[in-house]
Design a protein around this motif. Structure first.
Motif, mmCIF file in Angstrom:
data_model
loop_
_atom_site.group_PDB
_atom_site.id
_atom_site.type_symbol
_atom_site.label_atom_id
_atom_site.label_comp_id
_atom_site.label_asym_id
_atom_site.label_seq_id
_atom_site.Cartn_x
_atom_site.Cartn_y
_atom_site.Cartn_z
ATOM 1 N N ARG A 131 22.994 31.980 84.972
ATOM 2 C CA ARG A 131 23.956 31.169 84.227
ATOM 3 C C ARG A 131 25.060 32.055 83.671
ATOM 4 O O ARG A 131 24.895 33.261 83.523
ATOM 5 N N THR A 132 26.189 31.457 83.330
ATOM 6 C CA THR A 132 27.280 32.160 82.659
ATOM 7 C C THR A 132 27.269 31.734 81.207
ATOM 8 O O THR A 132 27.240 30.528 80.912
ATOM 9 N N THR A 133 27.260 32.705 80.311
ATOM 10 C CA THR A 133 27.205 32.393 78.890
ATOM 11 C C THR A 133 27.977 33.400 78.070
ATOM 12 O O THR A 133 28.189 34.535 78.489
ATOM 13 N N SER A 134 28.377 32.969 76.907
ATOM 14 C CA SER A 134 28.990 33.845 75.926
ATOM 15 C C SER A 134 27.922 34.194 74.899
ATOM 16 O O SER A 134 26.761 33.832 75.045
ATOM 17 N N GLY A 135 28.314 34.854 73.851
ATOM 18 C CA GLY A 135 27.423 35.251 72.775
ATOM 19 C C GLY A 135 28.095 36.368 71.999
ATOM 20 O O GLY A 135 29.162 36.860 72.395
ATOM 21 N N TYR A 136 27.480 36.753 70.916
ATOM 22 C CA TYR A 136 28.038 37.836 70.124
ATOM 23 C C TYR A 136 28.206 39.060 71.030
ATOM 24 O O TYR A 136 27.267 39.436 71.740
#
Length: 192
Positions: A131-136
């Motif tokens: 999956r493609t995700t963002s985060g800190y």
């Protein structure tokens, strides 16, 4: 009866990461339900950036009432899930019911909101692979090492997963998450 959205939180959840989505969901007519490992008031924290500090600072925030414990959550009763950031994700993922709850939303392809450190919960269970995700941003190597693609962003959408880097992104994240949630509910209604 309004659709219910589950908020997974615990002590040291970031104040804005928790409160902003709760109020936004309630404003739109959804039932935002706060779940935690225990039924006590959650003690939120405020993370901020101070000049001269290499990392963020932490101060006490608001108290947040818990509506249901993880053990009592029936995930099939909820249309979506939101996992706020802060330090809570690093320990709520240790609760044996956290994986059961989180996995349900991935398995059933329901909307999933991940804010800041909230990515640590599904990452711990191997649910972000591919999956493609963002985060800190300091979590980038952890996210990549779990088999996911990291992309810094205010409103990263991968299917029904909506993520962002942190609380400064909440307006953009909120618009994207609400759009995914509304589209999901419309699809469910037309197929039901």
């Amino acid at each position: 009866m309004p659709a219910k959205v589950l908020i997974l939180a615990g002590d040291a959840a970031e104040d804005l990461d928790a409160m902003y989505p709760i109020f936004r969901l309630r404003e739109a007519g959804y039932d935002a339900v706060v779940a935690s490992p225990t039924p006590k008031l959650i003690k939120l924290v405020v993370h901020d950036f101070e000049e001269g500090w290499d990392a963020y600072t932490e101060r006490p925030g608001r108290h947040l009432p818990v509506d249901v414990t993880f053990a009592d959550v029936r995930p099939e009763d909820y249309a979506a899930i939101v996992i706020p950031g802060g330090r809570a994700p690093e320990w709520i993922r240790l609760d044996p019911d956290c994986e059961r709850i989180t996995r349900h939303f991935f398995d059933e392809d329901k909307p999933i909101g991940l804010i800041c450190h909230g990515t640590q919960v599904p990452q711990a269970f191997g649910l972000l692979s591919g999956r493609t995700t963002s985060g800190y941003p300091p979590l980038e190597s952890d996210i990549v090492n779990s088999g996911a693609i990291y992309r810094a962003g205010k409103d990263v959408v991968d299917g029904k997963i909506v993520s962002c880097t942190g609380w400064p992104d909440l307006p953009e994240w909120s618009r994207a998450f609400m759009a995914v949630l509304e589209a999901h509910l419309e699809s469910e209604a037309s197929n039901g």
